[in-house]
Scaffold this motif. Structure first.
Motif, PDB file in Angstrom:
ATOM      1  N   TYR A  24     -14.043  15.929  -9.034  1.00  8.95           N
ATOM      2  CA  TYR A  24     -13.041  14.738  -9.620  1.00  8.95           C
ATOM      3  C   TYR A  24     -11.483  14.998  -9.056  1.00  8.95           C
ATOM      4  N   GLY A  25     -10.917  14.023  -8.466  1.00  6.70           N
ATOM      5  CA  GLY A  25      -9.415  14.237  -8.169  1.00  6.70           C
ATOM      6  C   GLY A  25      -9.155  13.269  -7.117  1.00  6.70           C
ATOM      7  N   PRO A  26      -7.741  12.796  -7.464  1.00  9.69           N
ATOM      8  CA  PRO A  26      -7.075  11.701  -6.639  1.00  9.69           C
ATOM      9  C   PRO A  26      -6.660  12.379  -5.283  1.00  9.69           C
ATOM     10  N   THR A  27      -6.359  11.287  -4.339  1.00 11.44           N
ATOM     11  CA  THR A  27      -5.864  11.589  -3.062  1.00 11.44           C
ATOM     12  C   THR A  27      -4.704  12.486  -3.255  1.00 11.44           C
ATOM     13  N   GLU A  28      -3.885  12.445  -4.135  1.00 10.12           N
ATOM     14  CA  GLU A  28      -2.572  12.982  -4.142  1.00 10.12           C
ATOM     15  C   GLU A  28      -2.759  14.501  -4.351  1.00 10.12           C
ATOM     16  N   ILE A  29      -3.730  14.864  -4.715  1.00  8.07           N
ATOM     17  CA  ILE A  29      -4.005  16.312  -4.935  1.00  8.07           C
ATOM     18  C   ILE A  29      -4.819  17.210  -3.818  1.00  8.07           C
ATOM     19  N   THR A  30      -5.107  16.365  -2.776  1.00  9.01           N
ATOM     20  CA  THR A  30      -5.944  16.731  -1.719  1.00  9.01           C
ATOM     21  C   THR A  30      -7.384  16.857  -2.076  1.00  9.01           C
ATOM     22  N   ASN A  33      -6.864  28.365  -7.497  1.00 10.82           N
ATOM     23  CA  ASN A  33      -5.307  28.171  -7.199  1.00 10.82           C
ATOM     24  C   ASN A  33      -4.819  26.740  -7.486  1.00 10.82           C
ATOM     25  N   GLU A  34      -5.394  26.070  -8.470  1.00  8.71           N
ATOM     26  CA  GLU A  34      -5.072  24.694  -8.846  1.00  8.71           C
ATOM     27  C   GLU A  34      -4.850  25.117 -10.424  1.00  8.71           C
ATOM     28  N   GLU A  35      -4.079  24.543 -11.018  1.00  8.26           N
ATOM     29  CA  GLU A  35      -3.973  24.479 -12.409  1.00  8.26           C
ATOM     30  C   GLU A  35      -3.954  22.875 -12.693  1.00  8.26           C
ATOM     31  N   VAL A  36      -5.130  22.771 -13.610  1.00  7.82           N
ATOM     32  CA  VAL A  36      -5.139  21.395 -14.515  1.00  7.82           C
ATOM     33  C   VAL A  36      -5.230  21.287 -15.504  1.00  7.82           C
ATOM     34  N   PHE A  37      -4.334  20.515 -16.265  1.00  5.47           N
ATOM     35  CA  PHE A  37      -3.953  20.410 -17.951  1.00  5.47           C
ATOM     36  C   PHE A  37      -3.568  19.360 -18.303  1.00  5.47           C
ATOM     37  N   LEU A  38      -3.772  19.023 -19.513  1.00  5.99           N
ATOM     38  CA  LEU A  38      -3.575  17.642 -20.194  1.00  5.99           C
ATOM     39  C   LEU A  38      -2.232  17.665 -20.757  1.00  5.99           C
ATOM     40  N   MET A  39      -1.506  16.551 -20.942  1.00  4.01           N
ATOM     41  CA  MET A  39      -0.145  16.373 -21.420  1.00  4.01           C
ATOM     42  C   MET A  39      -0.086  14.991 -22.163  1.00  4.01           C
ATOM     43  N   ASP A  40       0.433  15.215 -23.314  1.00  3.18           N
ATOM     44  CA  ASP A  40       0.744  13.654 -24.165  1.00  3.18           C
ATOM     45  C   ASP A  40       2.031  13.188 -23.796  1.00  3.18           C
ATOM     46  N   PRO A  77       0.809  -1.144  -0.103  1.00  7.38           N
ATOM     47  CA  PRO A  77       0.152   0.210   0.055  1.00  7.38           C
ATOM     48  C   PRO A  77       0.817   1.423   0.058  1.00  7.38           C
ATOM     49  N   LYS A  78       0.434   2.297  -0.642  1.00  2.65           N
ATOM     50  CA  LYS A  78       1.072   3.700  -0.616  1.00  2.65           C
ATOM     51  C   LYS A  78       0.363   4.618   0.312  1.00  2.65           C
ATOM     52  N   GLY A  79       1.171   5.273   1.118  1.00  2.00           N
ATOM     53  CA  GLY A  79       0.926   6.201   1.992  1.00  2.00           C
ATOM     54  C   GLY A  79       0.924   7.762   1.596  1.00  2.00           C
ATOM     55  N   VAL A  80      -0.146   8.417   1.117  1.00  2.89           N
ATOM     56  CA  VAL A  80      -0.191   9.656   0.566  1.00  2.89           C
ATOM     57  C   VAL A  80      -0.309  10.628   1.658  1.00  2.89           C
ATOM     58  N   LEU A  81       0.878  11.257   1.744  1.00  3.41           N
ATOM     59  CA  LEU A  81       1.085  12.381   2.900  1.00  3.41           C
ATOM     60  C   LEU A  81       0.708  13.796   2.594  1.00  3.41           C
ATOM     61  N   VAL A  82      -0.064  14.314   3.266  1.00  5.81           N
ATOM     62  CA  VAL A  82      -0.782  15.626   3.095  1.00  5.81           C
ATOM     63  C   VAL A  82      -0.594  16.666   4.115  1.00  5.81           C
ATOM     64  N   SER A  83       0.006  18.029   3.833  1.00  3.32           N
ATOM     65  CA  SER A  83       0.190  18.878   4.710  1.00  3.32           C
ATOM     66  C   SER A  83      -1.113  19.729   5.039  1.00  3.32           C
ATOM     67  N   HIS A  84      -0.905  20.523   6.197  1.00  2.00           N
ATOM     68  CA  HIS A  84      -1.792  21.439   6.666  1.00  2.00           C
ATOM     69  C   HIS A  84      -2.119  22.616   5.459  1.00  2.00           C
ATOM     70  N   ARG A  85      -0.963  22.949   4.871  1.00  2.00           N
ATOM     71  CA  ARG A  85      -1.332  23.946   3.853  1.00  2.00           C
ATOM     72  C   ARG A  85      -2.202  23.524   2.853  1.00  2.00           C
ATOM     73  N   SER A  86      -1.842  22.230   2.451  1.00  2.00           N
ATOM     74  CA  SER A  86      -2.865  21.737   1.201  1.00  2.00           C
ATOM     75  C   SER A  86      -4.025  21.409   1.703  1.00  2.00           C
ATOM     76  N   VAL A  87      -4.518  21.234   2.922  1.00  2.81           N
ATOM     77  CA  VAL A  87      -5.828  21.107   3.290  1.00  2.81           C
ATOM     78  C   VAL A  87      -6.602  22.413   3.297  1.00  2.81           C
ATOM     79  N   GLY A 110       0.072  23.133  -7.875  1.00  4.85           N
ATOM     80  CA  GLY A 110      -0.660  23.995  -7.098  1.00  4.85           C
ATOM     81  C   GLY A 110      -0.243  23.656  -5.390  1.00  4.85           C
ATOM     82  N   SER A 111      -0.881  24.437  -4.536  1.00  7.79           N
ATOM     83  CA  SER A 111      -0.372  24.317  -3.305  1.00  7.79           C
ATOM     84  C   SER A 111      -1.160  22.868  -2.592  1.00  7.79           C
ATOM     85  N   ALA A 112      -2.110  22.316  -3.406  1.00  3.37           N
ATOM     86  CA  ALA A 112      -3.141  21.437  -2.662  1.00  3.37           C
ATOM     87  C   ALA A 112      -2.299  20.032  -3.138  1.00  3.37           C
TER      88      ALA A 112
END
Length: 504
Positions: A298-304, A330-337, A163-173, A356-358
């Motif tokens: 939408y969003g995975p755990t890794e972006i808070t 304060n989040e930029e979401v974009f697509l990349m090939d 299992p992978k532990g995703v670590l999230v900071s106070h600032r992100s929340v 972004g900070s999240a």
């Protein structure tokens, strides 16, 4: 500018100290009580633990479990919930990654906790609550904390079987919750009905949106989610106004026609995430709640929690699917090939990337995995600019809305959980009597199917898998095959396996 989530709680106490902050089936805590208990727990924990250490918590979700989380923060540490419903093997795997020195539990789960920790490293919740507050110690801890200190870690499935532990900071929340609560107009008069387990990041929105706004958090017992009528009674009797739920939980009610029994008319906003919302289920909810706002997140755990949202337009035809929408502030979401170039043309598929900070701090004790997922922005080589590559695919509509369209790899979203199919296959293949395994996810039917070569009985396989995998990771049906069909490239032909299943 806030630097610590405890500032939310402290502001609540100044504004409405005697208001109910959180309640569960048996208990409720006022805001002043929540602060006092958290300070007691923090004082007790600080006497034995240093700052910025992981503290494991084994307990059911409850008002007092939230108090434990905040108490861990008072001690300058970060919390990780170990869900007691998980198999012992899974809990051991998490602890191997986490390497927590201390575990907080209650009397009910003490014996199970002993399988992970020696008795001298287990702290009882009931004892910590009786600890006298040590203001000097707590003040000293707070003065040394910064907003990038970790707040919590959530564990997700890992392709290597670990299992992978995703670590999230106070600032992100803080960054996310401030925007989230404002965008959807959540305020002190609201009552948030918590559906998600506390080891699932949807619950982060429940806990911290309530603390940010002074709203009341109602924790809905897990057992009610198998009885739609009683679940609706609970929601209605507590006048829930806001539901931040996984799609699968909403579908549980609509599939079993629960809204024909009782409609929660107090609900003004339903925000859903985790999977693609079936149109029939959404139509059912909207027809019974004609004034309620519905939002696709939408969003995975890794972006808070979330990085995009789409407000449902009741006059729009969603035959082509529901967009995941536009980015949160304060989040930029974009697509990349695949060549690292930005995708902007409507209809062209690319990988969803977020900056972004999240963004999470990374994966706990896993620098290699962190380096693969959290990378330098290929579109900017001038200075350090970290982005998260989600592995999810999407395209833009002509109106510049994002439409989700699957995964780059064998990771899936199932019952609100993100799952690595390779981890399931590895667990099955390790069983005696199984030579090889392939798992296929039917996205339309939202079902997992397992195919295997070997001699093991299917019932025995289910029983053994329950000891090593969470229930939601076990395929609903297994099929024994003599050989796996292959594509022209020599890979297992998963489409052919599904055709074989249909012919049986």
């Amino acid at each position: 500018m806030k630097r610590n989530v405890l500032e939310y709680l402290e502001a609540d106490v100044l504004l409405h100290s005697e208001k109910i902050a959180v309640e569960d089936e048996q208990n409720c805590l006022r805001y002043d009580e929540l602060l006092d208990i958290s300070r007691r727990i923090g004082s007790g924990l600080a006497a034995v633990s240093g700052m910025r250490m992981p503290i494991a918590v084994m307990a059911e979700k409850s008002a007092f479990t939230e108090a434990v989380f905040l108490g861990i923060v008072q001690a300058g540490c970060y919390y990780v919930l170990l869900n007691p419903e998980l198999p012992a093997v899974r809990l051991c795997q998490i602890q191997e990654v986490l390497n927590a020195e201390w575990l907080i539990t209650d009397a009910e789960h003490y014996e199970k906790a002993l399988a992970l920790m020696p008795a001298e490293k287990i702290l009882l919740m009931e004892d910590l609550i009786r600890t006298p507050v040590n203001p000097e110690v707590l003040t000293g801890i707070r003065s040394r904390m910064v907003d990038t200190d970790p707040l919590y870690a959530n564990f997700t499935s890992g392709s290597t079987g670990v299992p992978k532990g995703v670590l999230v900071s106070h600032r992100s929340v803080l960054d996310f919750i401030d925007c989230f609560s404002e965008l959807f107009g959540i305020g002190a008069e609201d009552i948030i009905g918590n559906q998600a387990p506390f080891d699932f990041d949807v619950s982060v929105k429940d806990i911290y949106t309530a603390l940010k706004t002074g709203a009341k958090l109602v924790i809905i017992p897990r057992h009610l989610f198998s009885v739609p009528a009683k679940l609706l009674d609970y929601i209605c009797e507590r006048n829930v106004t806001t539901m931040i739920w996984a799609v699968s939980a909403l579908c549980l009610i609509s599939t079993f026609h629960g809204l024909d029994y009782r409609v929660p008319t107090s609900v003004r906003c339903i925000l859903f995430s985790g999977e693609t919302m079936p149109q029939k289920a959404l139509d059912t909810w909207m027809s019974h709640l004609p004034e309620t706002e519905f939002v696709n997140l939408y969003g995975p755990t890794e972006i808070t929690c979330n990085c995009t949202y789409h407000r449902i337009d009741r006059n729009r035809d969603y035959a082509d699917g529901i967009p995941i929408g536009t980015a949160f502030p304060n989040e930029e979401v974009f697509l990349m090939d695949e060549e690292g170039k930005q995708v902007v043309m409507p209809g062209k598929t690319g990988e969803i990337c977020v900056r972004g900070s999240a963004l999470a701090l990374g994966y706990l004790n896993n620098p290699e995995q962190t380096a693969r997922a959290f990378v330098q922005n290929p579109l900017n080589q001038n200075y350090p600019d970290r982005i998260y590559r989600t592995g999810d695919l999407a395209f833009y509509t002509p109106e510049q809305e994002l439409m989700f369209c699957g995964r780059k790899d064998f990771q899936i979203k199932y019952m609100g959980h993100r799952i690595e199919i390779e981890e399931i296959e590895r667990s099955v293949s390790h069983l005696d009597g199984v030579e090889r395994c392939c798992v296929v996810f039917d996205e339309k039917k939202q079902r997992l199917y397992g195919f295997y070569m070997g001699t093991m009985d299917r019932k025995e396989m289910h029983a053994k898998l329950k000891t090593v995998l969470p229930v939601y990771m076990i395929p609903g049906a297994f099929y024994m095959v003599s050989a796996f069909p292959l594509t022209k490239n020599g890979k297992v032909d998963r489409k052919a396996l599904m055709e074989m299943r249909k012919k049986r």
